[in-house]
Design a protein around this motif. Structure first.
Motif, short mmCIF file in Angstrom:
data_model
loop_
_atom_site.label_atom_id
_atom_site.label_comp_id
_atom_site.label_asym_id
_atom_site.label_seq_id
_atom_site.Cartn_x
_atom_site.Cartn_y
_atom_site.Cartn_z
N PHE A 510 2.20 -5.40 -14.01
CA PHE A 510 2.91 -4.25 -13.37
C PHE A 510 2.15 -4.11 -11.94
CE2 PHE A 510 3.84 -3.02 -17.87
CZ PHE A 510 5.37 -2.79 -17.80
N LEU A 516 5.20 6.06 -12.80
CA LEU A 516 5.21 5.87 -14.29
C LEU A 516 5.31 6.96 -15.07
CD1 LEU A 516 4.88 3.83 -16.83
CD2 LEU A 516 2.43 4.28 -16.84
N ILE A 529 -5.31 1.04 -20.02
CA ILE A 529 -4.95 0.43 -18.83
C ILE A 529 -6.02 -0.62 -18.71
CG2 ILE A 529 -4.33 0.68 -16.41
CD1 ILE A 529 -3.57 3.56 -16.91
N LEU A 534 -1.57 -2.22 -13.27
CA LEU A 534 -1.02 -0.65 -12.54
C LEU A 534 -1.69 -0.58 -11.11
CD1 LEU A 534 -0.31 1.56 -15.45
CD2 LEU A 534 1.09 0.25 -14.56
N LEU A 537 -0.10 1.77 -8.74
CA LEU A 537 0.35 3.06 -9.15
C LEU A 537 -0.04 4.38 -8.12
CD1 LEU A 537 2.23 3.73 -11.66
CD2 LEU A 537 0.10 4.69 -12.80
#
Length: 611
Positions: A510, A516, A529, A534, A537
């Motif tokens: 990702f 999210l 995580i 991410l 993010l």
């Protein structure tokens, strides 16, 4: 919006007060006022009010000298001035510098634009009065006075039609008076009143009996810059009185390409600005307000909607079909169907980009731009969708599991499809969407509402996907594996989409995801995580995940995270974020915006700032 009675009200105030001032001036403005002509008009009106002769030298001086002379003339006088129908901020800027700083004068400004009113209210001594529509009783009283001047009473047989006509006016005095004037000269029969009610759209045309109302209401539209005109024309797609959700409208504007990039802002933020400006200009009505003060849903005034519908047709922006006999040319780009139009599916529209359906008899559904699949002949209808080969946006609601394969075949013909939204007939019905052999490669936005046995394998091949939303999926296996390698995915929403206890974001996956949202994952206990996941993010939302034992492990490593929002989350977790001594505070201290929301009995979210 014009026609609310601003000028009439202020005129009465002006006439009643002007004798109490040394001099006065009523200045009607237009959208083409030149500064020097405007200042000269002001000077003439002031001199006329005192029966003085304006000196000839005033006509030959420069603009700056004229401003000085006007300021000097008013310096020690008590003056009253009305600027009626201000359209431009620049005009006010030039006017205010010609007026003395002393507070001997009183200035009244009328404007159709809320943003102009805010601009002029530069200090606490300025008050804004928002003129409200007439109440139902006052509108009815005015209407009856116009139509029945002798009795001011409506015969029992016409009460229902008077109510329907007044409903179209929505308290707008201009509409009440204009329609009342027409009816005062027509037969007092239910049939005559019905005909007027049913033909209001055409009567608001340039050749209709309400053309003067068209002229007044069109001024606000004509004043719009081109990008706001397109956004306003988009409302013609929806039926009159249709209340559209703000977030849905913004997504539609963006997906249709109506929003242009602005440096430093996302397309959604630009669209929000456009909607705010249309609301401030009084062209879009706020129907519901969200907890943060923004519009939750909005619509157009009934009379304005009829005008916009006509302009949309003139511009070939959208064609609205209200019956099966309506002719449509093949050049139409947006098609909105408002009644029984099943036969339209048998036609081909090679240039059509968007399809919207409302209030269908065979395909009855009120939702925006969606086709209800659960009808008596849904198989043929779904198959006929394959003819809409140029569609960019498609929504299907009330889909039965047995029709999933047929839908996949039709969607396989839509090579230009960019947005797909599919909902099952209820939240326990499965969506069978695994048999897509030729998924649209340009698909950017995908939303499924319904049970899923598994994530359709073809989703992993959609490299242009930027937004995925799964609701009611209740997957037994994690959806992460199928989505983690999508190279352009920016937003992922999992809403009651997974029944597992663990959600693991693996190392380096990702990479592009910015938003999210995890909501109503009722069995979720742990979110992990791992390193490098991410990495882009920016916004994380957790909502009503009551079994979550702690915050996502690894959240402290998300260096780009700027917002963390918690809706109705376990009290233990929320308390752990408190600034002073919160157990988990050290994990989130790098996040600029942290907010917790609790649902109140009123239905609104109460927000608490934990930043």
């Amino acid at each position: 919006m014009g026609g609310s009675g601003k000028t009439l009200l202020v005129k009465k105030v002006f006439e009643g007060l002007k004798s109490s001032f040394d001099c006065s001036a009523w200045i009607p403005l237009s959208q083409s006022n030149k500064k020097d002509e405007l200042l000269l008009t002001m000077m003439k009106r002031f001199f006329d009010s005192t029966r003085e002769q304006i000196p000839q030298e005033f006509f030959t001086v420069s603009l700056v000298q004229l401003m000085d002379k006007l300021r000097g003339y008013l310096q020690d006088k008590r003056y009253l001035i009305v600027f009626d129908d201000l359209w431009s901020k620049d005009v006010w800027e030039s006017i205010k510098y010609a007026l003395p700083n002393k507070k001997h004068g009183r200035i009244i400004i009328t404007t159709q634009r809320g943003d102009i009113a805010q601009f002029c209210s530069h200090n606490s001594s300025v008050s804004i009065f928002n003129l409200q529509p007439l109440s139902s009783d006052n509108a009815q009283e005015l209407f009856y006075k116009r139509v029945f001047p002798l009795t001011n009473e409506c015969p029992a047989g016409l009460v229902e039609w008077s109510r329907k006509l007044l409903n179209q006016c929505e308290g707008l005095p201009l509409g009440v008076v204009a329609i009342g004037n027409i009816l005062s000269n027509t037969d007092k029969t239910a049939d005559s009143w019905r005909k007027l009610h049913d033909s209001l759209g055409s009567e608001l045309g340039t050749e209709g009996s309400l053309s003067s109302t068209l002229d007044v209401l069109s001024v606000s539209y004509n004043d719009l810059p081109y990008y706001l005109k397109y956004c306003l024309l988009y409302f013609s797609i929806f039926p009159e009185d249709y209340k559209i959700k703000r977030r849905k409208l913004i997504r539609l504007w963006v997906s249709e390409g109506l929003i242009k990039e602005v440096i430093g802002k996302s397309l959604e933020e630009v669209a929000e600005d456009h909607l705010t400006e249309l609301i401030q200009r009084k062209l879009v009505l706020v129907n519901e307000t969200d907890f943060d003060g923004r519009a939750k849903s909005c619509r157009l005034h009934h009379l304005l909607h009829k005008i916009i519908l006509s302009k949309s047709h003139e511009e070939n922006f959208c064609r609205v079909s209200k019956g099966p006999m309506m002719s449509l040319n093949e050049r139409v780009r947006r098609l909105s169907m408002n009644k029984t139009c099943f036969n339209m599916f048998q036609k081909k529209f090679p240039r059509a980009r968007s399809l919207f359906m409302f209030g269908m008899e065979m395909l009855t559904h009120s939702k925006l731009s969606f086709i209800k699949a659960a009808s008596g002949d849904e198989g043929n209808m779904i198959q006929a969708l394959g003819n809409m080969t140029q569609l960019r946006k498609l929504g299907i609601t009330d889909l039965k599991e047995k029709d999933g394969k047929l839908l996949c075949l039709s969607i396989g013909n839509m090579n230009n499809l960019q947005s797909l939204d599919v909902s099952s007939i209820n939240e326990d019905e499965f969506l069978d969407l695994n048999s897509m052999l030729n998924p649209p490669k340009l698909l950017q936005r995908l939303c499924f509402r319904g049970r899923l046995q598994e994530i359709p394998v073809w989703i992993s091949s959609l490299h242009d996907l930027v937004r995925v939303r799964l609701k009611w999926s209740r997957l037994e296996t994690s959806p992460i594996d199928a989505l983690e390698d999508l190279p352009n995915l920016l937003e992922l929403q999992l809403l009651d989409a997974y029944d597992g206890k663990d959600l693991v974001f693996r190392p380096g996956k990702f990479k592009t995801l910015e938003v999210l949202e995890l909501a109503s994952l009722n069995d979720l206990e742990v979110v992990k995580i791992e390193k490098g996941a991410l990495s882009s993010l920016v916004k994380l939302v957790t909502k009503q995940c009551q079994r979550l034992k702690m915050f996502p492990r690894g959240i402290e490593k998300l260096s780009h995270l700027r917002e963390f929002h918690l809706y109705d989350m376990p009290e233990k977790l929320v308390n752990g974020l408190q600034k002073n001594g919160g157990k988990f505070r050290h994990l989130v201290r790098h996040i600029p915006i942290i907010s917790s929301y609790s649902l109140e009995s009123s239905g609104y979210w109460k927000v608490k700032d934990l930043s």
